[in-house]
Design a protein around this motif. Structure first.
Motif, PDB file in Angstrom:
ATOM      1  N   ASP A 196      36.505  55.122  -7.467  1.00 19.93           N
ATOM      2  CA  ASP A 196      35.453  55.436  -6.796  1.00 19.93           C
ATOM      3  C   ASP A 196      34.517  54.365  -6.052  1.00 19.93           C
ATOM      4  N   LEU A 197      34.348  53.597  -7.188  1.00 18.23           N
ATOM      5  CA  LEU A 197      33.703  52.106  -6.647  1.00 18.23           C
ATOM      6  C   LEU A 197      34.293  51.537  -5.398  1.00 18.23           C
ATOM      7  N   TYR A 198      35.595  51.430  -5.690  1.00 18.89           N
ATOM      8  CA  TYR A 198      36.283  50.759  -4.431  1.00 18.89           C
ATOM      9  C   TYR A 198      36.248  51.482  -3.193  1.00 18.89           C
ATOM     10  N   ARG A 199      36.525  52.728  -3.454  1.00 21.00           N
ATOM     11  CA  ARG A 199      36.309  53.774  -2.239  1.00 21.00           C
ATOM     12  C   ARG A 199      34.991  53.560  -1.427  1.00 21.00           C
ATOM     13  N   TYR A 200      33.932  53.502  -2.190  1.00 21.29           N
ATOM     14  CA  TYR A 200      32.704  53.198  -1.553  1.00 21.29           C
ATOM     15  C   TYR A 200      32.482  51.785  -1.134  1.00 21.29           C
ATOM     16  N   CYS A 201      33.177  50.825  -1.698  1.00 20.06           N
ATOM     17  CA  CYS A 201      33.293  49.373  -0.934  1.00 20.06           C
ATOM     18  C   CYS A 201      33.905  49.340   0.285  1.00 20.06           C
ATOM     19  N   TYR A 202      34.933  50.126   0.323  1.00 27.07           N
ATOM     20  CA  TYR A 202      35.645  50.151   1.392  1.00 27.07           C
ATOM     21  C   TYR A 202      34.921  50.728   2.770  1.00 27.07           C
ATOM     22  N   HIS A 203      34.320  51.801   2.361  1.00 24.60           N
ATOM     23  CA  HIS A 203      33.524  52.401   3.449  1.00 24.60           C
ATOM     24  C   HIS A 203      32.115  51.695   4.141  1.00 24.60           C
ATOM     25  N   VAL A 204      31.612  50.896   3.152  1.00 27.50           N
ATOM     26  CA  VAL A 204      30.487  50.335   3.518  1.00 27.50           C
ATOM     27  C   VAL A 204      30.543  48.896   3.883  1.00 27.50           C
ATOM     28  N   ALA A 205      31.639  48.361   3.582  1.00 30.09           N
ATOM     29  CA  ALA A 205      32.087  47.048   3.881  1.00 30.09           C
ATOM     30  C   ALA A 205      33.565  46.450   4.108  1.00 30.09           C
ATOM     31  N   GLY A 206      34.284  47.213   3.200  1.00 28.32           N
ATOM     32  CA  GLY A 206      35.758  46.966   3.805  1.00 28.32           C
ATOM     33  C   GLY A 206      36.185  47.329   5.277  1.00 28.32           C
ATOM     34  N   ALA A 207      35.832  48.247   5.632  1.00 33.69           N
ATOM     35  CA  ALA A 207      35.887  48.681   7.204  1.00 33.69           C
ATOM     36  C   ALA A 207      35.456  47.857   8.113  1.00 33.69           C
ATOM     37  N   VAL A 208      34.177  47.496   7.585  1.00 32.56           N
ATOM     38  CA  VAL A 208      33.711  46.227   8.794  1.00 32.56           C
ATOM     39  C   VAL A 208      34.782  44.847   8.758  1.00 32.56           C
ATOM     40  N   GLY A 209      35.355  44.604   7.290  1.00 34.27           N
ATOM     41  CA  GLY A 209      36.454  43.661   7.509  1.00 34.27           C
ATOM     42  C   GLY A 209      37.602  43.761   8.397  1.00 34.27           C
ATOM     43  N   CYS A 210      37.771  45.182   8.491  1.00 29.16           N
ATOM     44  CA  CYS A 210      38.857  45.763   9.486  1.00 29.16           C
ATOM     45  C   CYS A 210      38.536  45.402  10.724  1.00 29.16           C
ATOM     46  N   ILE A 211      37.267  45.949  10.916  1.00 27.52           N
ATOM     47  CA  ILE A 211      36.624  45.845  12.408  1.00 27.52           C
ATOM     48  C   ILE A 211      36.639  44.330  12.822  1.00 27.52           C
ATOM     49  N   MET A 212      36.155  43.578  12.066  1.00 35.85           N
ATOM     50  CA  MET A 212      36.060  42.163  12.516  1.00 35.85           C
ATOM     51  C   MET A 212      37.303  41.343  12.843  1.00 35.85           C
ATOM     52  N   ALA A 213      38.541  41.916  11.976  1.00 35.66           N
ATOM     53  CA  ALA A 213      39.775  41.464  12.165  1.00 35.66           C
ATOM     54  C   ALA A 213      40.011  41.859  13.663  1.00 35.66           C
ATOM     55  N   VAL A 214      39.890  42.871  13.956  1.00 31.71           N
ATOM     56  CA  VAL A 214      40.282  43.112  15.359  1.00 31.71           C
ATOM     57  C   VAL A 214      39.365  42.401  16.400  1.00 31.71           C
ATOM     58  N   VAL A 215      38.299  42.091  16.170  1.00 30.64           N
ATOM     59  CA  VAL A 215      37.276  41.368  16.903  1.00 30.64           C
ATOM     60  C   VAL A 215      37.929  40.057  16.977  1.00 30.64           C
ATOM     61  N   MET A 216      38.357  39.569  15.858  1.00 33.07           N
ATOM     62  CA  MET A 216      39.238  38.308  15.805  1.00 33.07           C
ATOM     63  C   MET A 216      40.668  38.150  16.423  1.00 33.07           C
ATOM     64  N   GLY A 217      41.075  39.409  17.138  1.00 39.33           N
ATOM     65  CA  GLY A 217      42.278  39.331  17.650  1.00 39.33           C
ATOM     66  C   GLY A 217      43.402  39.757  16.860  1.00 39.33           C
TER      67      GLY A 217
END
Length: 285
Positions: free
Chosen positions: A106-127
């Protein structure tokens, strides 16, 4: 500081993305630019507003609210998959519903939704190609590492506004009644759990460093600097032990500059492209 290491186009998109993330966080937590979080009585209504404006921005509509129009520009310029932005909004909804993790998963699922998803977005921003799932997993790992460090650092601050992100199973394991973990008699046990968070953060950070080697040069430099700077937060919490929450853990400008230099050197070194550790939690597809 790390964002300044990007090339101009990536840097400006990262700032636009940050404007959206920061505004959403402030709206839900009743804070001002990340400061002064308060308990709000209409959290779910606030999330509904965020979700509506985010959906409009992703659909290419002019929202008339700067942070959401910033997201609209970034999404249009990068081909950002809408699911990642919606996943972040889900994280805000979890907080609005006063959700608490029961298990480590559950902790990891929360971390994904509030931060891991941002990492994915930033990866796309970086190409990064949105179809490159393994590299997106590595980007998610960095967001996860950042959030685990945040949770370890902010245990006392979160408690003040009635939140706790330590899994209930962990609290039971340490014989700490939920909601009582900040009481002085439990400080030694709380330190054990904060160091556990720091250890988990380090594992995700190590995975992210492998993914960073696949990025363009300037982006690699920025990501490695950010990983080191933010990783120091988790490391400092672990090192301070029972005194981790006497004063908020921060990193000095001198330490940040040191990581900028170390990251510049690391970015030029070859990194073995090993498979991602199967022990690590994996984001939902």
């Amino acid at each position: 500081m790390a964002s300044n290491l990007f090339d101009r186009a990536t840097r400006e998109r990262a700032w636009l993305l940050y404007a959206w993330c920061r505004a959403c966080d402030d709206i839900v937590d009743g804070q001002d630019h990340g400061h002064g979080a308060t308990i709000v009585s209409d959290a779910e209504a606030r999330v509904a507003i965020i979700a509506e404006k985010t959906s409009a921005a992703l659909a290419g509509e002019v929202v008339g609210d700067m942070p959401f129009d910033a997201l609209r520009l970034v999404a249009a310029e990068t081909g950002l998959p809408a699911r990642f932005a919606h996943d972040l909004v889900t994280g805000f909804r979890l907080d609005a519903e006063d959700w608490r993790p029961r298990s480590e998963a559950d902790l990891y699922r929360y971390c994904y939704h509030v931060a891991g998803a941002v990492g994915c977005i930033m990866a796309v921003v970086m190409g990064v190609d949105p179809a490159d799932e393994d590299t997106l997993d590595r980007a998610c790992d960095l967001g996860m590492a950042f959030q685990l460090a945040n949770i370890a650092r902010d245990i006392e601050e979160d408690d003040r506004i009635g939140r706790c992100y330590l899994p209930v199973e962990w609290l039971v394991e340490m014989d700490m009644p939920p909601g009582q973990h900040m009481k002085p008699p439990f400080r030694d046990r709380l330190t054990v759990l904060s160091r556990r968070l720091a250890t988990r953060a380090a594992l995700h950070e190590a995975s992210a460093r492998v993914g960073a080697a696949r990025l363009p040069g300037r982006a690699r430099w920025a990501v490695l600097a950010a990983a080191g700077i933010y990783g120091d937060i988790a490391r400092a919490v672990a090192a301070r032990g029972n005194h981790a929450w006497d004063h908020r853990v921060t990193t000095s400008n001198r330490a940040k500059l040191a990581w900028v230099v170390k990251a510049a050197i690391a970015a030029r070194r070859p990194v073995a492209d090993r498979p991602r550790d199967p022990v690590l939690w994996t984001r939902p597809r």
